[in-house]
Motif scaffolding. Structure first.
Motif, short mmCIF file in Angstrom:
data_model
loop_
_atom_site.label_atom_id
_atom_site.label_comp_id
_atom_site.label_asym_id
_atom_site.label_seq_id
_atom_site.Cartn_x
_atom_site.Cartn_y
_atom_site.Cartn_z
N MET A 1 0.84 -1.19 0.00
CA MET A 1 0.00 0.00 0.00
C MET A 1 0.88 1.25 0.00
SD MET A 1 -2.92 1.20 2.74
CE MET A 1 -1.73 1.35 4.08
N HIS A 2 0.57 2.17 -0.88
CA HIS A 2 1.33 3.41 -0.95
C HIS A 2 0.81 4.41 0.08
CE1 HIS A 2 3.62 6.71 -2.58
NE2 HIS A 2 2.52 7.42 -2.73
N ILE A 3 1.71 4.93 0.88
CA ILE A 3 1.33 5.89 1.91
C ILE A 3 1.86 7.27 1.51
CG2 ILE A 3 1.59 6.57 4.32
CD1 ILE A 3 1.86 3.67 5.03
N GLU A 4 0.97 8.21 1.42
CA GLU A 4 1.36 9.58 1.09
C GLU A 4 1.95 10.25 2.34
OE1 GLU A 4 1.35 11.07 -1.76
OE2 GLU A 4 0.38 9.45 -2.90
N ALA A 5 2.91 11.12 2.10
CA ALA A 5 3.53 11.87 3.20
C ALA A 5 3.28 13.35 2.97
CB ALA A 5 5.02 11.58 3.28
N THR A 6 2.79 14.02 3.98
CA THR A 6 2.48 15.44 3.89
C THR A 6 3.34 16.21 4.88
OG1 THR A 6 0.18 14.96 3.28
CG2 THR A 6 0.66 17.17 4.09
N LEU A 7 3.94 17.29 4.42
CA LEU A 7 4.73 18.16 5.29
C LEU A 7 3.94 19.44 5.54
CD1 LEU A 7 7.39 18.88 6.75
CD2 LEU A 7 8.18 19.88 4.59
N ILE A 8 3.75 19.76 6.80
CA ILE A 8 3.01 20.97 7.18
C ILE A 8 3.98 21.95 7.82
CG2 ILE A 8 1.25 21.89 8.74
CD1 ILE A 8 -0.40 19.45 8.20
N THR A 9 3.99 23.16 7.31
CA THR A 9 4.88 24.20 7.82
C THR A 9 4.14 25.41 8.35
OG1 THR A 9 5.10 25.21 5.63
CG2 THR A 9 6.70 23.50 6.22
N ARG A 10 2.87 25.56 8.01
CA ARG A 10 2.10 26.73 8.45
C ARG A 10 1.55 26.51 9.85
NH1 ARG A 10 0.79 30.16 4.32
NH2 ARG A 10 0.52 31.60 6.07
N HIS A 11 1.61 27.56 10.66
CA HIS A 11 1.20 27.46 12.06
C HIS A 11 -0.25 27.05 12.20
CE1 HIS A 11 -0.01 28.85 16.08
NE2 HIS A 11 1.24 28.64 16.42
N ALA A 12 -1.15 27.68 11.47
CA ALA A 12 -2.57 27.39 11.61
C ALA A 12 -2.88 25.95 11.21
CB ALA A 12 -3.39 28.36 10.76
N GLU A 13 -2.23 25.46 10.17
CA GLU A 13 -2.47 24.08 9.74
C GLU A 13 -1.93 23.09 10.76
OE1 GLU A 13 -0.82 23.65 5.87
OE2 GLU A 13 -2.12 25.16 4.97
N ALA A 14 -0.75 23.36 11.29
CA ALA A 14 -0.18 22.49 12.32
C ALA A 14 -1.07 22.47 13.56
CB ALA A 14 1.22 22.96 12.67
N GLU A 15 -1.55 23.62 13.96
CA GLU A 15 -2.43 23.72 15.13
C GLU A 15 -3.70 22.92 14.91
OE1 GLU A 15 -2.92 27.47 17.96
OE2 GLU A 15 -4.11 27.65 16.14
N ALA A 16 -4.25 22.98 13.69
CA ALA A 16 -5.47 22.25 13.38
C ALA A 16 -5.25 20.74 13.46
CB ALA A 16 -5.98 22.64 12.00
N VAL A 17 -4.12 20.27 12.96
CA VAL A 17 -3.82 18.83 13.03
C VAL A 17 -3.71 18.39 14.48
CG1 VAL A 17 -2.03 17.12 12.60
CG2 VAL A 17 -2.74 18.65 10.77
N LEU A 18 -3.01 19.16 15.30
CA LEU A 18 -2.81 18.79 16.69
C LEU A 18 -4.10 18.81 17.50
CD1 LEU A 18 0.53 20.69 17.35
CD2 LEU A 18 0.23 18.22 17.10
N ALA A 19 -5.10 19.52 17.00
CA ALA A 19 -6.38 19.63 17.72
C ALA A 19 -7.41 18.62 17.22
CB ALA A 19 -6.93 21.05 17.59
N ASP A 20 -7.07 17.85 16.19
CA ASP A 20 -8.04 16.95 15.54
C ASP A 20 -7.74 15.50 15.94
OD1 ASP A 20 -9.67 15.50 13.81
OD2 ASP A 20 -9.38 16.90 12.15
N THR A 195 3.82 15.11 8.66
CA THR A 195 4.95 15.60 9.42
C THR A 195 4.76 17.10 9.66
OG1 THR A 195 6.48 13.98 8.50
CG2 THR A 195 7.45 15.95 9.46
N LEU A 196 4.81 17.48 10.93
CA LEU A 196 4.67 18.89 11.29
C LEU A 196 6.05 19.49 11.53
CD1 LEU A 196 1.74 18.59 13.88
CD2 LEU A 196 1.61 18.75 11.40
N ASP A 197 6.40 20.48 10.75
CA ASP A 197 7.67 21.19 10.92
C ASP A 197 7.47 22.26 11.99
OD1 ASP A 197 9.86 22.90 10.74
OD2 ASP A 197 10.10 22.59 8.59
N LEU A 198 7.85 21.94 13.22
CA LEU A 198 7.61 22.85 14.34
C LEU A 198 8.44 24.12 14.23
CD1 LEU A 198 7.43 20.31 17.31
CD2 LEU A 198 5.55 21.30 15.98
N VAL A 199 9.63 24.02 13.68
CA VAL A 199 10.47 25.21 13.53
C VAL A 199 9.80 26.22 12.61
CG1 VAL A 199 12.69 26.08 12.73
CG2 VAL A 199 12.59 23.93 13.99
N ALA A 200 9.35 25.75 11.45
CA ALA A 200 8.69 26.65 10.50
C ALA A 200 7.40 27.21 11.08
CB ALA A 200 8.42 25.92 9.19
N ALA A 201 6.61 26.34 11.72
CA ALA A 201 5.34 26.80 12.29
C ALA A 201 5.57 27.81 13.40
CB ALA A 201 4.55 25.60 12.82
#
Length: 238
Positions: A1-20, A195-201
């Motif tokens: 099975m192919h697993i997609e990898a997503t990199l999140i660098t924006r603060h609002a998007e990272a915050e939304a992932v962590l709250a979901d 993957t959440l890039d905390l430095v960028a966020a």
């Protein structure tokens, strides 16, 4: 099975992932022999979800309710001064003493693979030793705090200037140079890894950094970690 990898660098998007709740930590091995690193990782809050996570996290916060951050700060400062600025290991020893764990010498070896999951005979032996001396909640706090707190102190010292206010220095370091630079989640709806890039966020919103987490899985001990780091910095920089 192919697993997609997503990199999140924006603060609002990272915050939304962590709250979901649909985003959970990537699964860890569940069939490790009791007393090994794999077994430990399968039984701590950091890598669990749902009610097991909630129950295990409550055990951590209940244990921390009896630990005064101000006392941790003073003890960390005093021990660092007694060691003439040789601060490595001080946060772990001070926290261990406060949690009733007199011997924390096995913590570094056990912590080496705690986050990464890299197993070794040395890590397994260290976990076995720790389980002889403390319960799982105390061990969890010691392992989670080891690399993160020492990493925070090291990063702060690299930025320190004469006359710096320690608390301000720590806030800036948490936002701009956090000890943990990325965190990962699994999307339970799609199976994709995020993957959440905390430095960028953090750098997008330094006044609202995500270094201590956010939403459904925040760090259980931010005040205690900051107290230990501040005490060590005071002992080194005074």
């Amino acid at each position: 099975m192919h697993i997609e990898a997503t990199l999140i660098t924006r603060h609002a998007e990272a915050e939304a992932v962590l709250a979901d709740t649909r985003y959970v930590p990537p699964p860890v091995r569940q069939n490790g022999e009791e007393g090994t690193l794999a077994w430990l990782r399968a039984h701590v809050s950091r890598f669990s979800t749902g009610e097991p996570h909630a129950e295990r996290r409550r055990a951590l916060t209940d244990l921390l309710d009896g630990v005064d951050p101000a006392e941790l700060r003073e003890r960390a400062r005093a021990m660092t001064e007694q060691r003439h600025g040789d601060w490595r290991g001080v946060p772990t020893q001070v926290l261990g003493s406060a949690l009733g764990v007199a011997d924390t010498s096995a913590v570094p070896a056990a912590a080496a693979g705690y986050l990464s999951g890299e197993e070794s005979p040395q890590a397994d032996a260290a976990v076995t030793e720790l389980l002889k001396r403390a319960g799982l909640p105390a061990i969890t706090l010691l392992l989670q705090g080891y690399a993160a707190t020492e990493g925070l102190i090291a990063n702060a010292l690299e930025r320190a200037r004469p006359g710096d206010d320690v608390d301000t220095l720590l806030r800036e370091t948490l936002a701009w140079h956090p000890p943990l630079t990325v965190t990962r989640r699994l999307d339970t709806l799609t199976g994709d890894e995020v993957t959440l890039d905390l430095v960028a966020a953090n750098r997008e919103a330094p006044g609202d950094h995500l270094t201590f987490g956010h939403g459904v899985r925040p760090c259980p001990a931010p005040a205690h970690a900051l107290a230990l780091a501040a005490g060590v910095l005071e002992g080194v920089l005074s």
